[in-house]
Design a protein around this motif. Sequence first.
Motif, PDB file in Angstrom:
ATOM      1  N   LEU A  44      -4.748   8.630   2.287  1.00 30.04           N
ATOM      2  CA  LEU A  44      -5.638   8.705   1.200  1.00 30.04           C
ATOM      3  C   LEU A  44      -4.498   7.161   0.686  1.00 30.04           C
ATOM      4  O   LEU A  44      -3.049   7.384   1.047  1.00 30.04           O
ATOM      5  CB  LEU A  44      -5.233   9.328  -0.271  1.00 30.04           C
ATOM      6  CG  LEU A  44      -5.422   8.902  -0.999  1.00 30.04           C
ATOM      7  CD1 LEU A  44      -6.891   7.912  -2.080  1.00 30.04           C
ATOM      8  CD2 LEU A  44      -4.844   9.950  -2.686  1.00 30.04           C
ATOM      9  N   GLN A  65      -7.639   0.046  -6.707  1.00 25.16           N
ATOM     10  CA  GLN A  65      -8.147   0.080  -5.923  1.00 25.16           C
ATOM     11  C   GLN A  65      -7.588   1.672  -4.583  1.00 25.16           C
ATOM     12  O   GLN A  65      -6.387   1.960  -4.545  1.00 25.16           O
ATOM     13  CB  GLN A  65      -8.133  -0.929  -4.998  1.00 25.16           C
ATOM     14  CG  GLN A  65      -9.369  -1.699  -5.756  1.00 25.16           C
ATOM     15  CD  GLN A  65      -9.131  -2.898  -4.696  1.00 25.16           C
ATOM     16  OE1 GLN A  65      -9.494  -3.279  -3.725  1.00 25.16           O
ATOM     17  NE2 GLN A  65      -9.876  -4.547  -5.888  1.00 25.16           N
ATOM     18  N   LYS A  66      -8.423   1.884  -4.081  1.00 27.81           N
ATOM     19  CA  LYS A  66      -8.228   3.424  -3.342  1.00 27.81           C
ATOM     20  C   LYS A  66      -8.945   3.121  -2.211  1.00 27.81           C
ATOM     21  O   LYS A  66     -10.521   3.248  -1.974  1.00 27.81           O
ATOM     22  CB  LYS A  66      -8.335   4.839  -3.577  1.00 27.81           C
ATOM     23  CG  LYS A  66      -7.751   4.812  -5.543  1.00 27.81           C
ATOM     24  CD  LYS A  66      -8.200   5.982  -5.928  1.00 27.81           C
ATOM     25  CE  LYS A  66      -7.353   5.984  -7.121  1.00 27.81           C
ATOM     26  NZ  LYS A  66      -8.170   5.218  -8.105  1.00 27.81           N
ATOM     27  N   LEU A 114      -3.310   4.251  -1.635  1.00 28.35           N
ATOM     28  CA  LEU A 114      -3.545   3.082  -3.015  1.00 28.35           C
ATOM     29  C   LEU A 114      -2.503   2.002  -3.011  1.00 28.35           C
ATOM     30  O   LEU A 114      -1.679   1.602  -2.295  1.00 28.35           O
ATOM     31  CB  LEU A 114      -2.635   3.923  -3.386  1.00 28.35           C
ATOM     32  CG  LEU A 114      -2.851   5.468  -3.784  1.00 28.35           C
ATOM     33  CD1 LEU A 114      -1.684   6.089  -4.958  1.00 28.35           C
ATOM     34  CD2 LEU A 114      -4.311   5.524  -4.176  1.00 28.35           C
ATOM     35  N   LEU A 168     -10.201   5.981   0.895  1.00 31.80           N
ATOM     36  CA  LEU A 168      -9.594   7.883   1.086  1.00 31.80           C
ATOM     37  C   LEU A 168     -10.778   7.667   2.623  1.00 31.80           C
ATOM     38  O   LEU A 168     -11.454   7.435   3.072  1.00 31.80           O
ATOM     39  CB  LEU A 168     -10.751   8.703   0.152  1.00 31.80           C
ATOM     40  CG  LEU A 168     -10.450  10.098   0.562  1.00 31.80           C
ATOM     41  CD1 LEU A 168      -9.431  10.232   0.499  1.00 31.80           C
ATOM     42  CD2 LEU A 168     -11.138  10.800  -0.503  1.00 31.80           C
ATOM     43  N   LEU A 183     -11.327  10.801  -6.991  1.00 32.20           N
ATOM     44  CA  LEU A 183     -11.043   9.657  -7.606  1.00 32.20           C
ATOM     45  C   LEU A 183     -11.074   8.338  -8.382  1.00 32.20           C
ATOM     46  O   LEU A 183     -10.858   7.688  -9.176  1.00 32.20           O
ATOM     47  CB  LEU A 183     -10.481   9.133  -6.368  1.00 32.20           C
ATOM     48  CG  LEU A 183      -9.437  10.057  -5.055  1.00 32.20           C
ATOM     49  CD1 LEU A 183      -9.915   9.445  -3.977  1.00 32.20           C
ATOM     50  CD2 LEU A 183      -8.174   9.875  -5.646  1.00 32.20           C
ATOM     51  N   TRP A 218      -6.578  14.714  -4.967  1.00 35.04           N
ATOM     52  CA  TRP A 218      -6.414  13.800  -4.831  1.00 35.04           C
ATOM     53  C   TRP A 218      -7.251  13.397  -2.759  1.00 35.04           C
ATOM     54  O   TRP A 218      -7.652  12.179  -3.079  1.00 35.04           O
ATOM     55  CB  TRP A 218      -5.165  12.825  -4.363  1.00 35.04           C
ATOM     56  CG  TRP A 218      -3.691  13.142  -5.086  1.00 35.04           C
ATOM     57  CD1 TRP A 218      -4.072  13.238  -6.476  1.00 35.04           C
ATOM     58  CD2 TRP A 218      -2.573  12.991  -5.410  1.00 35.04           C
ATOM     59  NE1 TRP A 218      -3.635  13.333  -7.139  1.00 35.04           N
ATOM     60  CE2 TRP A 218      -2.499  13.161  -6.830  1.00 35.04           C
ATOM     61  CE3 TRP A 218      -2.047  11.447  -4.425  1.00 35.04           C
ATOM     62  CZ2 TRP A 218      -1.207  12.578  -7.032  1.00 35.04           C
ATOM     63  CZ3 TRP A 218      -0.954  12.083  -4.726  1.00 35.04           C
ATOM     64  CH2 TRP A 218      -0.121  11.777  -6.049  1.00 35.04           C
ATOM     65  N   TYR A 278       0.937  -0.799   0.265  1.00 38.40           N
ATOM     66  CA  TYR A 278      -0.144   0.169   0.108  1.00 38.40           C
ATOM     67  C   TYR A 278       0.384   1.576   0.013  1.00 38.40           C
ATOM     68  O   TYR A 278       2.095   1.436   0.073  1.00 38.40           O
ATOM     69  CB  TYR A 278      -1.135   0.107   1.170  1.00 38.40           C
ATOM     70  CG  TYR A 278      -1.876  -1.435   1.285  1.00 38.40           C
ATOM     71  CD1 TYR A 278      -2.924  -1.192   0.698  1.00 38.40           C
ATOM     72  CD2 TYR A 278      -1.574  -2.672   2.040  1.00 38.40           C
ATOM     73  CE1 TYR A 278      -3.865  -2.277   0.453  1.00 38.40           C
ATOM     74  CE2 TYR A 278      -2.238  -2.987   2.369  1.00 38.40           C
ATOM     75  CZ  TYR A 278      -3.631  -3.647   1.603  1.00 38.40           C
ATOM     76  OH  TYR A 278      -4.187  -4.611   1.679  1.00 38.40           O
TER      77      TYR A 278
END
Length: 263
Positions: free
Chosen positions: A90, A101-102, A92, A104, A256, A250, A79
């Motif tokens: 955030l 995939q993210k 990622l 937040l 996103l 971001w 990650y």
Amino acid sequence: MFDLTMKSLAADFANARGLMTRHWFGGILLALLCGTAQAESPEALLKRADAWRLSADNMKVETRIEVMKNGALEKERDYLVFLRPGRESLVLMQSPAEKGQKVLMKADDFWMILPGSQRPIRITPTQKLIGDAAAGDVATLSWSEDYAPAQTEAEKCESVACTHLTLKAKQASVTYARIELWVDTKTAQPIRADLFVVSEKLAKRASFEVGTVSGKPQVTRMIIDDEILTNRRTVLHYRSRIAYEAPEAWFNPMYLTRNTVAP
């Protein structure tokens, strides 16, 4: 008569000077003792403990998570985490199985953004991303921002004197409702933590290992043991930490969903 009077005055002056000196030294000694006895506040100690995990307000953290079952490696994931002040993170996903995939976090709001999805999906910070690592664990939340600390007692932790802090969540949305945290009294280095959910059930036990990051001692591993499934362990490796100011865009969930983030 004159000589006797002068001798008497000299003796009185000497006595007064001695009394003043004793009072002066006594005052200095009292001030030193009070300064020594004045304990560091739980809030200040918790902020120092945070610094072992969060070395700057704006950061980029590379994290690898290993999931162990019965002592054997079951899976691992990578990650990339970006942190900003005001409880914003955030995450990622970098591994092939999760690429694109993210997650937040903005204060009390968490979203999962999936590739190709037109809308972000609301999640909770307690939802697990992998193994026993919840979204809030991976997002490297700030203890001093999310919890109100109270000092319970001084204890002995292995070979060092430590302070036991009880952390109670300031908001209902945080990962754990209560944390019992033990830190080195002198350095504030985190040693271990018991993590409780809203029902007051002990969910996990965590311990912290310290290494060197950019020439500075920092927490480099957090080991999470599941108190429900006792054969499982999740290890978070903080592989790098650097100061990094991510763009404002971001941290917009709709941005996103439509754009690729390329740090």
